[in-house]
Design an enzyme around this catalytic site. Structure first.
Site, PDB file in Angstrom:
ATOM      1  N   HIS A  38      -1.929 -83.813  21.493  1.00  0.00           N
ATOM      2  CA  HIS A  38      -1.167 -83.663  22.739  1.00  0.00           C
ATOM      3  C   HIS A  38      -2.009 -83.119  23.878  1.00  0.00           C
ATOM      4  O   HIS A  38      -2.892 -82.287  23.668  1.00  0.00           O
ATOM      5  CB  HIS A  38       0.032 -82.750  22.486  1.00  0.00           C
ATOM      6  CG  HIS A  38       0.907 -83.223  21.365  1.00  0.00           C
ATOM      7  ND1 HIS A  38       0.781 -82.747  20.077  1.00  0.00           N
ATOM      8  CD2 HIS A  38       1.872 -84.171  21.336  1.00  0.00           C
ATOM      9  CE1 HIS A  38       1.664 -83.373  19.297  1.00  0.00           C
ATOM     10  NE2 HIS A  38       2.325 -84.246  20.035  1.00  0.00           N
ATOM     11  N   SER A  77       7.247 -86.283  20.962  1.00  0.00           N
ATOM     12  CA  SER A  77       6.697 -84.980  21.358  1.00  0.00           C
ATOM     13  C   SER A  77       6.123 -84.960  22.770  1.00  0.00           C
ATOM     14  O   SER A  77       5.948 -83.890  23.341  1.00  0.00           O
ATOM     15  CB  SER A  77       5.605 -84.561  20.369  1.00  0.00           C
ATOM     16  OG  SER A  77       4.621 -85.575  20.262  1.00  0.00           O
ATOM     17  N   ASP A 100      -3.666 -79.655  21.722  1.00  0.00           N
ATOM     18  CA  ASP A 100      -3.799 -79.650  20.263  1.00  0.00           C
ATOM     19  C   ASP A 100      -4.304 -81.025  19.815  1.00  0.00           C
ATOM     20  O   ASP A 100      -4.708 -81.844  20.647  1.00  0.00           O
ATOM     21  CB  ASP A 100      -2.503 -79.193  19.564  1.00  0.00           C
ATOM     22  CG  ASP A 100      -1.411 -80.255  19.535  1.00  0.00           C
ATOM     23  OD1 ASP A 100      -1.649 -81.409  19.968  1.00  0.00           O
ATOM     24  OD2 ASP A 100      -0.294 -79.933  19.070  1.00  0.00           O
TER      25      ASP A 100
END
Ligand SMILES: *[C@@H]1O[C@H](CO)[C@@H](O)[C@H](O)[C@H]1NC(C)=O
Ligand SMILES: *[C@@H]1O[C@H](CO)[C@@H](O)[C@H](O)[C@H]1NC(C)=O
Ligand SMILES: *[C@@H]1O[C@H](CO)[C@@H](O)[C@H](O)[C@H]1NC(C)=O
Ligand SMILES: *[C@@H]1O[C@H](CO)[C@@H](O)[C@H](O)[C@H]1NC(C)=O
Ligand SMILES: *[C@@H]1O[C@H](CO)[C@@H](O)[C@H](O)[C@H]1NC(C)=O
Ligand SMILES: *[C@@H]1O[C@H](CO)[C@@H](O)[C@H](O)[C@H]1NC(C)=O
Length: 375
Positions: free
Chosen positions: A343, A49, A340
């Site tokens: 991240h 990610s 978040d």
């Protein structure tokens, strides 16, 4: 004799490359000579990610590893793209510094021109197939997609042209965070049956195979980030039994073992493989500094995420589209190190990208990315 201008050549090549997919027997490239613009340095992106610019939008995920809903993307794109941040990712900034356009996810419908590179990264992916198996594109599968691409290049452009193209390109890889943290969310038996060092060796063993395979295809220039203190992100703080808010040191310990072992592997590969060059940035230190001294880097908050719920907003509920529907959102994501639960915010991504691009030798070894692109 007139020679075509670089622009014309570029346009022609893009057109030709656009025909590479889907494979069509009717496309004849007349040997494909002169097709690639001189000095084209492309960017191929692999990993999780940290780099996924939207591949997971197009696969069936059962675990919520998607970010194609608000407020993801709110700061820069103004709409959700699938990136796990309020804006651009580290890899987006790297592309920008290299004067390339944003590198498109390979699963993006209708995208078939790979002259600037391709992004194979998939949120949730690991170096081990077991990591979130079945709902992510693991690193080995990402490699297979890349190999399919290179064989097509060879078919259409010839071996020599393809070799030059792939040898000039930079390969950015970020992997490992999920291998080391996911087992702690599921009580996986994997970590209970073998030692920490054996587990790390397995992750690095699989990563090394992928690096060697890319090298075999013609890749020479590799860019990496060290793993961050994985137990000190909001997600793992919230995961730690007892809810004390302390870092989950067992996870950070794995990241430290990984970083030490991987550096040794890179040094060995540099000796073993002719022409192999690498850049690795000490992101571990960069993260620690920002988490512990956010104001020194222009942030107001280093430990709590901008978006999420629970302690440190460490429950991955940002956007309310995963299993937990309630979430809190800060007013200004640029004031936070973490957007978040797991991240970075765009602002933090930009700072890390700058370190990777132009970091001095105490931050990047053996090259920084700028030097790697210019090789
Ligand atoms: C995703 O799942 C749906 C429903 O199960 C299925 O119809 C579809 O083919 C799947 N798509 C992919 C890309 O696997
Ligand atoms: C690579 O190409 C082969 C042959 O066309 C295909 O069977 C395979 O599924 C492809 N692999 C990936 C990962 O796309
Ligand atoms: C893991 O196992 C322990 C003991 O069996 C249990 O208390 C804990 O809730 C489990 N954690 C998860 C995330 O399943
Ligand atoms: C790669 O990972 C698998 C588990 O997915 C493991 O069995 C294998 O030994 C690893 N390979 C290397 C070279 O470490
Ligand atoms: C958000 O925070 C950043 C960093 O402190 C600041 O530069 C910016 O002006 C703020 N934006 C708004 C809309 O307040
Ligand atoms: C790296 O060196 C520069 C000066 O050369 C210094 O300003 C910086 O603080 C150092 N960074 C680290 C992480 O040691």
């Amino acid at each position: 004799m007139e020679t075509p201008t670089t622009t014309k050549l570029y346009a022609l090549c893009s057109l030709l490359l656009a025909f590479l997919f889907p494979i069509s027997n009717s496309v004849q490239l007349d040997g494909g000579k002169l097709c690639l613009p001189e000095k084209q340095t492309s960017l191929f992106i692999f990993g999780d990610s940290i780099f996924d610019a939207g591949n997971n939008n197009y696969i069936n995920v059962t675990n919520g590893f998607q970010a194609n809903f608000e407020p993801y993307g709110e700061t820069f794109f103004k709409y959700p793209t699938g990136r796990f941040s309020d804006g651009r990712l580290i890899s987006d900034f790297i592309a920008e510094y290299a004067k390339l356009p944003l590198i498109t996810p390979y699963l993006h419908p209708g995208y078939h021109s790979y002259i600037d590179g391709a992004n194979f990264a998939s949120a949730g992916a690991g170096a081990l197939v077991e990591t979130l198996q079945g709902s992510v594109i693991d690193l080995t599968t990402q490699l297979s997609v890349f190999k399919n691409l290179t064989s097509l290049f060879r078919k259409k452009l010839g071996d020599a042209e393809t070799k030059t193209f792939l040898g000039r390109a930079v390969y950015l890889i970020d992997i490992g965070s999920n291998d080391y943290s996911i087992p702690f969310t599921t009580n996986s038996s994997m970590l209970q049956s073998i030692s920490q060092q054996e587990f790390v060796d397995m992750v690095i063993g699989n990563l090394t195979i992928v690096i060697k395979e890319i090298y075999k295809e013609g890749g020479r220039k590799f860019g990496f980030l060290s793993l961050p203190p994985l137990g000190c992100v909001p997600f793992t703080r919230a995961l730690k039994p007892g809810n004390t808010g302390a870092c989950f040191e067992e996870i950070t310990a794995l990241a430290k073992l990984h970083n030490a072992a991987f550096l040794k592997v890179l040094q060995t590969l540099e000796r073993q493989l002719n022409g192999f060059r690498y850049s690795i940035a000490d992101v571990y230190t960069a993260f620690s500094e920002r988490i512990n001294n956010p104001s020194k880097y222009g942030f107001k908050e280093g430990k709590t995420a901008c978006c999420g719920s629970g302690p440190y907003r460490g429950i991955l509920s940002c956007g309310g589209k995963r299993s937990v529907k309630e979430y809190e959102l800060c007013e200004n994501a640029s004031e936070y190190v973490f957007f978040d639960s797991a991240h970075l915010s765009e602002r933090a991504n930009q700072q890390v990208a700058k370190l990777m691009w132009s970091g001095t030798s105490n931050i990047t070894t053996s090259y920084n990315l700028k030097a790697l692109f210019e090789l």
